[in-house]
Design an enzyme around this catalytic site. Sequence first.
Site, PDB file in Angstrom:
ATOM      1  N   ASN A   3       0.872  -1.172   0.000  1.00 27.84           N
ATOM      2  CA  ASN A   3       0.000   0.000   0.000  1.00 27.84           C
ATOM      3  C   ASN A   3       0.911   1.224   0.000  1.00 27.84           C
ATOM      4  O   ASN A   3       1.499   1.552   1.025  1.00 27.84           O
ATOM      5  CB  ASN A   3      -0.888  -0.039   1.257  1.00 27.84           C
ATOM      6  CG  ASN A   3      -1.658   1.247   1.472  1.00 27.84           C
ATOM      7  OD1 ASN A   3      -1.743   2.089   0.578  1.00 27.84           O
ATOM      8  ND2 ASN A   3      -2.228   1.410   2.662  1.00 27.84           N
ATOM      9  N   LYS A  44       0.156   4.285  -0.313  1.00 30.47           N
ATOM     10  CA  LYS A  44      -0.453   5.501   0.249  1.00 30.47           C
ATOM     11  C   LYS A  44      -0.190   6.687  -0.698  1.00 30.47           C
ATOM     12  O   LYS A  44      -0.148   6.485  -1.903  1.00 30.47           O
ATOM     13  CB  LYS A  44       0.066   5.738   1.666  1.00 30.47           C
ATOM     14  CG  LYS A  44      -0.086   4.467   2.529  1.00 30.47           C
ATOM     15  CD  LYS A  44       0.179   4.683   3.972  1.00 30.47           C
ATOM     16  CE  LYS A  44       0.003   3.348   4.705  1.00 30.47           C
ATOM     17  NZ  LYS A  44       0.144   3.464   6.141  1.00 30.47           N
ATOM     18  N   HIS A  55      -9.347   1.381   5.102  1.00 31.00           N
ATOM     19  CA  HIS A  55      -8.044   1.566   5.766  1.00 31.00           C
ATOM     20  C   HIS A  55      -8.231   2.557   6.922  1.00 31.00           C
ATOM     21  O   HIS A  55      -9.018   3.511   6.801  1.00 31.00           O
ATOM     22  CB  HIS A  55      -7.020   2.094   4.761  1.00 31.00           C
ATOM     23  CG  HIS A  55      -5.636   2.088   5.331  1.00 31.00           C
ATOM     24  ND1 HIS A  55      -5.194   3.063   6.179  1.00 31.00           N
ATOM     25  CD2 HIS A  55      -4.616   1.197   5.203  1.00 31.00           C
ATOM     26  CE1 HIS A  55      -3.946   2.775   6.552  1.00 31.00           C
ATOM     27  NE2 HIS A  55      -3.572   1.651   5.966  1.00 31.00           N
ATOM     28  N   GLU A  68      -6.551   4.959   7.891  1.00 34.20           N
ATOM     29  CA  GLU A  68      -6.306   6.364   7.545  1.00 34.20           C
ATOM     30  C   GLU A  68      -7.533   6.976   6.859  1.00 34.20           C
ATOM     31  O   GLU A  68      -7.807   8.161   7.013  1.00 34.20           O
ATOM     32  CB  GLU A  68      -5.045   6.462   6.666  1.00 34.20           C
ATOM     33  CG  GLU A  68      -3.792   6.247   7.513  1.00 34.20           C
ATOM     34  CD  GLU A  68      -2.605   5.672   6.769  1.00 34.20           C
ATOM     35  OE1 GLU A  68      -2.586   5.698   5.531  1.00 34.20           O
ATOM     36  OE2 GLU A  68      -1.678   5.193   7.458  1.00 34.20           O
ATOM     37  N   GLU A 102      -5.198  -4.684  10.797  1.00 34.04           N
ATOM     38  CA  GLU A 102      -4.151  -3.674  10.953  1.00 34.04           C
ATOM     39  C   GLU A 102      -4.400  -2.879  12.237  1.00 34.04           C
ATOM     40  O   GLU A 102      -5.199  -1.924  12.233  1.00 34.04           O
ATOM     41  CB  GLU A 102      -4.166  -2.702   9.773  1.00 34.04           C
ATOM     42  CG  GLU A 102      -3.872  -3.345   8.440  1.00 34.04           C
ATOM     43  CD  GLU A 102      -3.280  -2.352   7.466  1.00 34.04           C
ATOM     44  OE1 GLU A 102      -2.201  -2.609   6.959  1.00 34.04           O
ATOM     45  OE2 GLU A 102      -3.890  -1.288   7.241  1.00 34.04           O
ATOM     46  N   GLY A 153       2.864   2.369  10.656  1.00 31.93           N
ATOM     47  CA  GLY A 153       3.861   3.416  10.479  1.00 31.93           C
ATOM     48  C   GLY A 153       4.620   3.791  11.737  1.00 31.93           C
ATOM     49  O   GLY A 153       5.313   4.805  11.769  1.00 31.93           O
ATOM     50  N   SER A 181       3.552  -2.008  10.255  1.00 32.25           N
ATOM     51  CA  SER A 181       5.006  -2.098  10.472  1.00 32.25           C
ATOM     52  C   SER A 181       5.600  -3.450  10.103  1.00 32.25           C
ATOM     53  O   SER A 181       6.530  -3.929  10.754  1.00 32.25           O
ATOM     54  CB  SER A 181       5.352  -1.730  11.921  1.00 32.25           C
ATOM     55  OG  SER A 181       5.029  -0.375  12.160  1.00 32.25           O
TER      56      SER A 181
HETATM   57  P1  PGA Z   1       3.060   0.387   7.505  1.00 33.02           P
HETATM   58  O1  PGA Z   1       1.580   0.601   6.928  1.00 33.02           O
HETATM   59  O2  PGA Z   1       3.554  -0.935   6.950  1.00 33.02           O
HETATM   60  O3  PGA Z   1       3.842   1.556   6.998  1.00 33.02           O
HETATM   61  O4  PGA Z   1       2.945   0.329   8.981  1.00 33.02           O
HETATM   62  C1  PGA Z   1       0.702  -0.466   6.767  1.00 33.02           C
HETATM   63  C2  PGA Z   1      -0.616   0.012   6.234  1.00 33.02           C
HETATM   64  O5  PGA Z   1      -1.068   1.095   6.626  1.00 33.02           O
HETATM   65  O6  PGA Z   1      -1.250  -0.672   5.421  1.00 33.02           O
END
Ligand code: PGA
Length: 253
Positions: free
Chosen positions: A12, A14, A100, A102, A170, A176, A215
């Site tokens: 992903n 983003k 997601h 976010e 998640e 992140g 992560s």
């Molecule tokens: P990350 O993000 O691997 O940077 O923690 C995962 C995600 O949001 O899908």
Amino acid sequence: MAAKVRPLIAGNWKMNGLKSAAQREVKKLAGRMRKQGRPGCDVLVCPPAHLLAPLLAAVKGSRIALGGQDCHAAASGAHTGDISAEMLADAGCGYVIVGHSERRADHGESSRNVRAKAEAVHRAGLRAIICVGETGAERKRRQTLAVVGKQLTDSLPKGCTARNTVVAYEPVWAIGTGLTPTADDVAQVHAFIRARMQRRFREHGAGMRLLYGGSVKASNAVELMALENVDGALVGGASLTATDFWPIVQTSI
Ligand code: PGA
């Protein structure tokens, strides 16, 4: 124990990536996959929408699929700035991420919205990657399973099958941040999700891919991907370069 399902390693991106560097990274990844031979997992890259056309050319002849990061529930109409599942299909996508954290946090998306988006993804003949996960505060209050359970009930539409739906667990606090739950915690949540899916979708729930995200990197992917009921990963930061993403793909090859 249920038969092992074919894993999916999904990147992903983003809101990251500009054309020439993105094409270079994807070509590099495709080259590594080609050398390795037939991968034992599906590999997906979900770039920002402006990169779909250039990356479609870059993945041609490879086994890398492309996906969208979100879609509108409607097929078309007066929705400035949005993109529909049909448009993503038209652009060559095979998957769309919906729900997601976010999107849920930054755009106030409720599980009801997510469900409508997942229905749109199915309507367009694509596979929905439906995200769920608790916040750090919810985990501290020991509400993880209650929160995830409610998100599953409310976000997954009728008609989910092993083919058209992937669930991504998640934990919001792990995204992140470099933090991850312990292997035992991930295994517990995934066993819970599997049981829920089997109860609601019967044999489709048994074969549905359950991804872990938050992560994931080369250093923890081996342990996480080996867990029962973990059928792949949704990877953010570590999916942006072939150098970081390839070792994660390799854990499931
Ligand atoms: P990350 O993000 O691997 O940077 O923690 C995962 C995600 O949001 O899908």
